[in-house]
Structures are given as C-alpha cells and as structure tokens.
Motif scaffolding. Structure first.
Motif, PDB file in Angstrom:
ATOM      1  N   VAL A   1       0.724  -1.125   0.060  1.00 19.59           N
ATOM      2  CA  VAL A   1       0.048   0.392  -0.025  1.00 19.59           C
ATOM      3  C   VAL A   1       0.959   0.773  -0.027  1.00 19.59           C
ATOM      4  N   ILE A   2       1.755   0.915   0.951  1.00 21.49           N
ATOM      5  CA  ILE A   2       2.768   2.396   0.686  1.00 21.49           C
ATOM      6  C   ILE A   2       3.469   2.776  -0.250  1.00 21.49           C
ATOM      7  N   PHE A   3       3.704   1.440  -1.270  1.00 24.79           N
ATOM      8  CA  PHE A   3       4.425   1.619  -2.778  1.00 24.79           C
ATOM      9  C   PHE A   3       2.998   2.020  -3.515  1.00 24.79           C
ATOM     10  N   GLY A   4       2.317   1.983  -3.434  1.00 31.23           N
ATOM     11  CA  GLY A   4       0.816   2.183  -4.365  1.00 31.23           C
ATOM     12  C   GLY A   4       1.355   3.980  -3.843  1.00 31.23           C
ATOM     13  N   LEU A   5       0.615   4.680  -1.900  1.00 33.87           N
ATOM     14  CA  LEU A   5       0.988   6.890  -2.235  1.00 33.87           C
ATOM     15  C   LEU A   5       2.486   6.675  -2.778  1.00 33.87           C
ATOM     16  N   ALA A   6       3.055   5.791  -2.634  1.00 38.07           N
ATOM     17  CA  ALA A   6       4.390   6.965  -3.365  1.00 38.07           C
ATOM     18  C   ALA A   6       3.794   6.694  -5.235  1.00 38.07           C
ATOM     19  N   HIS A   7       3.723   5.943  -5.612  1.00 38.27           N
ATOM     20  CA  HIS A   7       3.063   5.853  -6.746  1.00 38.27           C
ATOM     21  C   HIS A   7       2.012   7.197  -7.439  1.00 38.27           C
ATOM     22  N   GLN A   8       1.508   7.098  -6.561  1.00 39.60           N
ATOM     23  CA  GLN A   8       0.273   8.389  -6.169  1.00 39.60           C
ATOM     24  C   GLN A   8       0.718   9.485  -6.385  1.00 39.60           C
ATOM     25  N   LEU A   9       1.580  10.151  -5.282  1.00 34.05           N
ATOM     26  CA  LEU A   9       2.814  11.205  -5.193  1.00 34.05           C
ATOM     27  C   LEU A   9       3.744  11.060  -6.494  1.00 34.05           C
TER      28      LEU A   9
ATOM     29  N   GLN B   1      16.835   4.883   2.725  1.00 35.44           N
ATOM     30  CA  GLN B   1      18.411   3.933   2.848  1.00 35.44           C
ATOM     31  C   GLN B   1      18.979   5.673   3.190  1.00 35.44           C
ATOM     32  N   GLU B   2      18.457   6.627   1.957  1.00 35.07           N
ATOM     33  CA  GLU B   2      19.276   8.413   2.243  1.00 35.07           C
ATOM     34  C   GLU B   2      18.645   8.279   4.264  1.00 35.07           C
ATOM     35  N   LYS B   3      17.244   8.342   4.973  1.00 34.04           N
ATOM     36  CA  LYS B   3      17.371   8.413   5.807  1.00 34.04           C
ATOM     37  C   LYS B   3      17.231   7.661   7.239  1.00 34.04           C
ATOM     38  N   LEU B   4      17.975   5.816   6.614  1.00 37.76           N
ATOM     39  CA  LEU B   4      18.960   5.010   7.024  1.00 37.76           C
ATOM     40  C   LEU B   4      20.145   5.578   8.274  1.00 37.76           C
TER      41      LEU B   4
ATOM     42  N   TYR C   1       6.412   9.105  -7.629  1.00 39.88           N
ATOM     43  CA  TYR C   1       7.310   8.085  -7.074  1.00 39.88           C
ATOM     44  C   TYR C   1       7.427   6.774  -7.034  1.00 39.88           C
ATOM     45  N   SER C   2       8.311   6.438  -7.900  1.00 46.13           N
ATOM     46  CA  SER C   2       9.053   4.802  -8.140  1.00 46.13           C
ATOM     47  C   SER C   2       9.545   4.222  -7.097  1.00 46.13           C
ATOM     48  N   ASP C   3       8.961   2.773  -6.903  1.00 41.02           N
ATOM     49  CA  ASP C   3       9.342   1.685  -5.938  1.00 41.02           C
ATOM     50  C   ASP C   3      10.387   2.307  -5.926  1.00 41.02           C
ATOM     51  N   ASN C   4      11.962   2.265  -6.364  1.00 40.23           N
ATOM     52  CA  ASN C   4      12.940   2.387  -6.364  1.00 40.23           C
ATOM     53  C   ASN C   4      13.460   3.985  -5.521  1.00 40.23           C
ATOM     54  N   GLU C   5      12.851   5.463  -6.268  1.00 36.34           N
ATOM     55  CA  GLU C   5      13.079   6.233  -5.448  1.00 36.34           C
ATOM     56  C   GLU C   5      12.420   6.107  -3.612  1.00 36.34           C
ATOM     57  N   LEU C   6      11.919   5.441  -3.583  1.00 36.02           N
ATOM     58  CA  LEU C   6      10.852   5.080  -2.146  1.00 36.02           C
ATOM     59  C   LEU C   6      11.781   4.254  -0.662  1.00 36.02           C
TER      60      LEU C   6
END
Length: 102
Positions: free
Chosen positions: A63-71, A83-86, A73-78
């Motif tokens: 669902v989160i990947f789906g939300l990113a797509h709606q905004l 990773q950046e925040k980690l 963003y690609s799966d890879n960008e998410l």
C-alpha cells in the motif's frame, strides 16, 4: 452475495473468477485512488495489530508503494529515500525512547 467497497490488489478479480465466482468492480482514478490507499493502509495496519505477522507487514508495504506511486515516486525512489534516512538518522531496531532533551 457479500458486498464490499474497498480497494483490493490488482489480481483479485481474476483470482475470484478463477475460483468460479463472479464479481463487480469499479476502477477509481485521481484523488480517489489516494483516498482509497489511505483507507487501505489503515485497514492493513489494524490487521497487522491483530495478527502481528510478516504477511500484514508486506501488505502495508504494498500500500505504501501504491501511495508513493500516486505521489509520483517510483518504488526505487522510495527505497532510496528509506536508505538515505536510515544512513542519516538510523532505523528503529534498537527500541530507543527519547524522554527529554536538555
């Protein structure tokens, strides 16, 4: 006949038909998709709280990947942002509770 009014995974209608049943679907677009994904995230979160299993965590991720797509963003960008925040702030594996800052 059981009635639903919720977002389902893309292959669910075919799975239902393959099982010998028929279903009625509606395809939503635009802002309605985001609203339905947000509702679905709450549903999946509640299911996770009830069952505490990997399957429900995977459902929330989808669902989160789906939300990113709606905004836009690609799966890879998410995954890259995660990773950046980690790397910059760490994860949530140590159970650290911030109590006060002086």
């Amino acid at each position: 006949m059981k009635a639903y009014d919720k977002l389902v995974r893309d292959l669910i209608p075919q799975i239902i038909e393959a099982g010998g049943k028929h279903c009625e679907v509606e395809v939503v677009e635009g802002k309605e998709v985001k609203v339905r994904l947000e509702e679905k995230l709450i549903e999946e979160f509640n299911e996770y709280l009830e069952d505490n299993n990997l399957e429900e965590l995977a459902d929330m991720m989808e669902v989160i990947f789906g939300l990113a797509h709606q905004l836009g963003y690609s799966d890879n960008e998410l995954l890259e942002k995660r990773q950046e925040k980690l790397e910059a702030r760490g994860g949530f594996k140590k159970g650290i509770i911030l109590k006060k800052v002086y």
